[in-house]
Design a protein around this motif. Sequence first.
Motif, PDB file in Angstrom:
ATOM      1  N   MET A   1     -15.611  86.824  12.836  1.00  0.00           N
ATOM      2  CA  MET A   1     -14.935  85.539  12.792  1.00  0.00           C
ATOM      3  C   MET A   1     -15.267  84.864  11.456  1.00  0.00           C
ATOM      4  N   ARG A   2     -14.248  84.353  10.809  1.00  0.00           N
ATOM      5  CA  ARG A   2     -14.444  83.628   9.557  1.00  0.00           C
ATOM      6  C   ARG A   2     -15.036  82.255   9.883  1.00  0.00           C
ATOM      7  N   GLU A   3     -15.883  81.756   8.995  1.00  0.00           N
ATOM      8  CA  GLU A   3     -16.491  80.437   9.169  1.00  0.00           C
ATOM      9  C   GLU A   3     -16.318  79.642   7.894  1.00  0.00           C
ATOM     10  N   PHE A   4     -15.857  78.403   8.041  1.00  0.00           N
ATOM     11  CA  PHE A   4     -15.661  77.532   6.891  1.00  0.00           C
ATOM     12  C   PHE A   4     -16.155  76.133   7.213  1.00  0.00           C
ATOM     13  N   ASN A   5     -16.617  75.438   6.175  1.00  0.00           N
ATOM     14  CA  ASN A   5     -16.943  74.031   6.372  1.00  0.00           C
ATOM     15  C   ASN A   5     -15.894  73.193   5.658  1.00  0.00           C
ATOM     16  N   VAL A   6     -15.457  72.162   6.373  1.00  0.00           N
ATOM     17  CA  VAL A   6     -14.391  71.275   5.932  1.00  0.00           C
ATOM     18  C   VAL A   6     -14.974  69.869   5.829  1.00  0.00           C
ATOM     19  N   VAL A   7     -14.625  69.173   4.757  1.00  0.00           N
ATOM     20  CA  VAL A   7     -15.098  67.809   4.569  1.00  0.00           C
ATOM     21  C   VAL A   7     -13.893  66.876   4.614  1.00  0.00           C
ATOM     22  N   VAL A   8     -13.998  65.849   5.457  1.00  0.00           N
ATOM     23  CA  VAL A   8     -12.938  64.852   5.599  1.00  0.00           C
ATOM     24  C   VAL A   8     -13.373  63.614   4.819  1.00  0.00           C
TER      25      VAL A   8
END
Length: 188
Positions: A1-8
């Motif tokens: 599974m790909r994992e990414f961090n997203v910043v809002v």
Amino acid sequence: MREFNVVVLGAGGVGKSALTVRFVQDIFLETYDPTIEEEYRRVIEVDSVPTSLEVLDTAGAEQFTGLNEVYIKSGRGFVLVFSLTQEASLREVDNLRQQIYQIKGGDTSIPIVIVGTKLDLVSEREVPRSTIQSLVTKWGLPFYETSAKRNMHVLDVFEDLVRQMVIRYPPDSIKKKKRPLLKTCIIM
């Protein structure tokens, strides 16, 4: 599974938390409670690929903008949020966009989605679609008008960002740990 961090990121009161909570928990926050920093996780399947997103909902308040540099350094994808009912918040999006490019060393291929919130507040709208369209065309970035309250286009934002991140950050070639050569010992 790909994992990414997203910043809002975005100015205070534009609906960052409402957008984030709608996406992660599928609920609408009726009351405004200024955020300092909240972290959420959600697994989303985009184009038949399951992806784990760590979503960081940041403070928009002026006194916390110094933290943006820390968030930007660690982020792999960004949701830049402004309110369709607050024209001044659109200028903050441009400042954040430029700050991201600067901190990321001038790299303009960083995954970013521009989001206008509060689409449901039609009578309070201050930002014309044509203004936004000309900006995002100039910037070369995708744009969505959303309503967390009515759950309009919220999922589209994060799906678009995941597609960008999958292209921008291909899976690392599988690095197998080198095992030390084991000498076999046969006992007779």
